[in-house]
Design an enzyme around this catalytic site. Structure first.
Site, PDB file in Angstrom:
ATOM      1  N   GLY A   1       7.698   1.990   4.315  1.00 18.32           N
ATOM      2  CA  GLY A   1       6.396   2.628   4.461  1.00 18.32           C
ATOM      3  C   GLY A   1       5.344   2.058   3.525  1.00 18.32           C
ATOM      4  O   GLY A   1       4.352   2.722   3.219  1.00 18.32           O
ATOM      5  N   LEU A   2       5.545   0.797   3.102  1.00 15.73           N
ATOM      6  CA  LEU A   2       4.647   0.174   2.129  1.00 15.73           C
ATOM      7  C   LEU A   2       3.812  -0.955   2.722  1.00 15.73           C
ATOM      8  O   LEU A   2       3.024  -1.584   2.007  1.00 15.73           O
ATOM      9  CB  LEU A   2       5.462  -0.360   0.940  1.00 15.73           C
ATOM     10  CG  LEU A   2       6.281   0.700   0.189  1.00 15.73           C
ATOM     11  CD1 LEU A   2       7.192   0.035  -0.841  1.00 15.73           C
ATOM     12  CD2 LEU A   2       5.359   1.715  -0.487  1.00 15.73           C
TER      13      LEU A   2
ATOM     14  N   PRO B   1       9.882  -3.811  -0.594  1.00  9.84           N
ATOM     15  CA  PRO B   1      11.043  -3.463   0.237  1.00  9.84           C
ATOM     16  C   PRO B   1      10.656  -3.298   1.711  1.00  9.84           C
ATOM     17  O   PRO B   1       9.537  -2.899   2.033  1.00  9.84           O
ATOM     18  CB  PRO B   1      11.519  -2.128  -0.348  1.00  9.84           C
ATOM     19  CG  PRO B   1      10.888  -2.048  -1.703  1.00  9.84           C
ATOM     20  CD  PRO B   1       9.603  -2.789  -1.613  1.00  9.84           C
TER      21      PRO B   1
ATOM     22  N   SER C   1       2.856  -6.232   7.169  1.00  6.71           N
ATOM     23  CA  SER C   1       1.443  -6.369   7.503  1.00  6.71           C
ATOM     24  C   SER C   1       0.682  -7.098   6.396  1.00  6.71           C
ATOM     25  O   SER C   1      -0.201  -7.917   6.666  1.00  6.71           O
ATOM     26  CB  SER C   1       0.828  -4.983   7.737  1.00  6.71           C
ATOM     27  OG  SER C   1       1.400  -4.368   8.877  1.00  6.71           O
TER      28      SER C   1
ATOM     29  N   ASP D   1      -2.010  -2.035  11.418  1.00  8.34           N
ATOM     30  CA  ASP D   1      -2.605  -1.866  10.094  1.00  8.34           C
ATOM     31  C   ASP D   1      -2.847  -3.186   9.362  1.00  8.34           C
ATOM     32  O   ASP D   1      -3.274  -3.191   8.207  1.00  8.34           O
ATOM     33  CB  ASP D   1      -1.771  -0.930   9.222  1.00  8.34           C
ATOM     34  CG  ASP D   1      -0.347  -1.435   8.983  1.00  8.34           C
ATOM     35  OD1 ASP D   1       0.025  -2.455   9.597  1.00  8.34           O
ATOM     36  OD2 ASP D   1       0.384  -0.810   8.196  1.00  8.34           O
TER      37      ASP D   1
ATOM     38  N   LYS E   1       0.859  -1.192   0.000  1.00  4.68           N
ATOM     39  CA  LYS E   1       0.000   0.000   0.000  1.00  4.68           C
ATOM     40  C   LYS E   1       0.884   1.228   0.000  1.00  4.68           C
ATOM     41  O   LYS E   1       2.056   1.194   0.375  1.00  4.68           O
ATOM     42  CB  LYS E   1      -0.943   0.022   1.205  1.00  4.68           C
ATOM     43  CG  LYS E   1      -0.257   0.015   2.583  1.00  4.68           C
ATOM     44  CD  LYS E   1       0.214   1.373   3.066  1.00  4.68           C
ATOM     45  CE  LYS E   1       0.876   1.269   4.428  1.00  4.68           C
ATOM     46  NZ  LYS E   1       1.677   2.485   4.770  1.00  4.68           N
TER      47      LYS E   1
END
Length: 327
Positions: free
Chosen positions: A113-114, A109, A118, A151, A12
């Site tokens: 922050g992707l 990666p 999760s 998340d 995401k």
């Protein structure tokens, strides 16, 4: 008997990320638009029931707790991955004494922050629920996911969603308009715990910090309306803000140069995703994002652009309506 299931877990990006003050339970409330994108990990689950031969034990003990091995290219020991945690939460919580082998082909990666960890955890819980026919409903499996990461619940469905609270409150929105994404993965990663701690220090004593403390129900509803209204605007008029950006631009000067590079390549909107380290630009369609990637790669052959992009990954990707695909 050797049983096998597979799944693709998609990453995401955050389109805007507002962060409230640290609460008494040490978490920060957030407000963000999460968008699933076509960058992925592929997970293969193999399992052996009690009494079957096979499997490999690592960590996790035996008996009713089960035995788990995780194989993949990680930035931490396998036992510290969200996959291992998800497997143990599932086996222990449901009293299943099976042997598991989880193999991951990493494409998302780490520390970027992707949401790769999760996404992997959510995909594995879905596979385990299917493998052992445990019949967990959406609420039950989301509760297991939340015990692994704030998340994780988003990644059971994905698409476009307004996410708030600790990350567990999810309001799905109609699929976002078509656009293309050029994502740059720097050669460095940003650890989320460090980012939140550094943000608290960065904010302390700064003018306007008191305004962040307005995070009651009324303020949350106002922030939600702002996001929905912002989505209706053209990409070039988007005013979404990532609260980590001022801190990260200061700590890592490369971000300022990457921001300018993406805009010069035609990006209508540029942002860091999550707490970093990835930064992306949005284009009118996927074709334009791919063309921009190709131009930057050509420009990277020598010169200042080459020095800036050295060791970095460039990914031309697109938004998706889901964060999980079985098979």
């Amino acid at each position: 008997m050797d049983n096998r299931l597979g799944a693709t877990a998609f990453a995401k990006i955050n389109i805007g990320l507002r962060i409230g003050p640290r609460s008494s339970d040490s978490y920060h409330p957030i407000m963000s638009l999460f968008q699933s994108v076509s960058l992925s990990d592929h997970i293969v689950l193999r399992w052996w029931e009690d009494g079957d031969r096979g499997g490999t034990s690592r960590g996790g003990g035996g008996g009713k707790e089960g035995e788990v091995v995780v194989v993949g290219d990680f930035d931490c020991p396998p036992e510290a991955t969200t996959l291992y945690k998800a497997a143990m939460v599932f086996l222990r919580g449901l009293g299943i004494g099976a042997r598991l082998r989880i193999e991951v082909d990493k494409g998302i990666p780490a520390k970027a922050g992707l949401g790769g960890g999760s996404a992997d955890a959510a995909a594995l819980l879905v596979l385990l629920n299917k493998a052992f026919s445990t019949g967990l409903g959406p609420g039950e499996i989301a509760e297991l996911g939340l015990s692994i990461g704030s998340d994780v619940p988003f990644f059971f469905n994905g698409g476009t969603a307004l996410v708030h609270g600790r990350g567990e409150l999810i309001e799905r929105l109609p699929s976002s308009r078509e656009f293309g994404i050029l994502l740059i993965q720097p050669s460095f990663g940003v650890a989320t715990p460090w980012a939140y701690g550094a943000l608290d220090s960065y904010r302390a004593g700064r003018r306007g910090y008191a305004d962040l403390c307005q995070w009651d129900a009324r303020a949350v509803e106002a922030k939600k309306r702002e996001i929905v209204e912002e989505l209706e605007k053209p990409l070039s008029d988007w005013g979404f803000v990532n609260d980590f950006a001022p801190l990260l631009y200061r700590e890592y000067p490369a971000y300022g140069r990457l921001d300018l590079l993406l805009r010069s390549a035609g990006a209508a909107f540029v942002s860091i995703s999550g707490s970093g380290s990835s930064i992306y630009g949005l284009f009118d369609n996927p074709e334009k994002a791919l063309e921009a990637k190709e131009r930057l790669l050509e420009a990277a052959v020598g010169g200042a652009t080459g020095k800036l992009l050295y060791g970095m990954g460039l990914h031309a990707i697109k938004p998706l309506e889901t964060s999980l695909r079985l098979g």
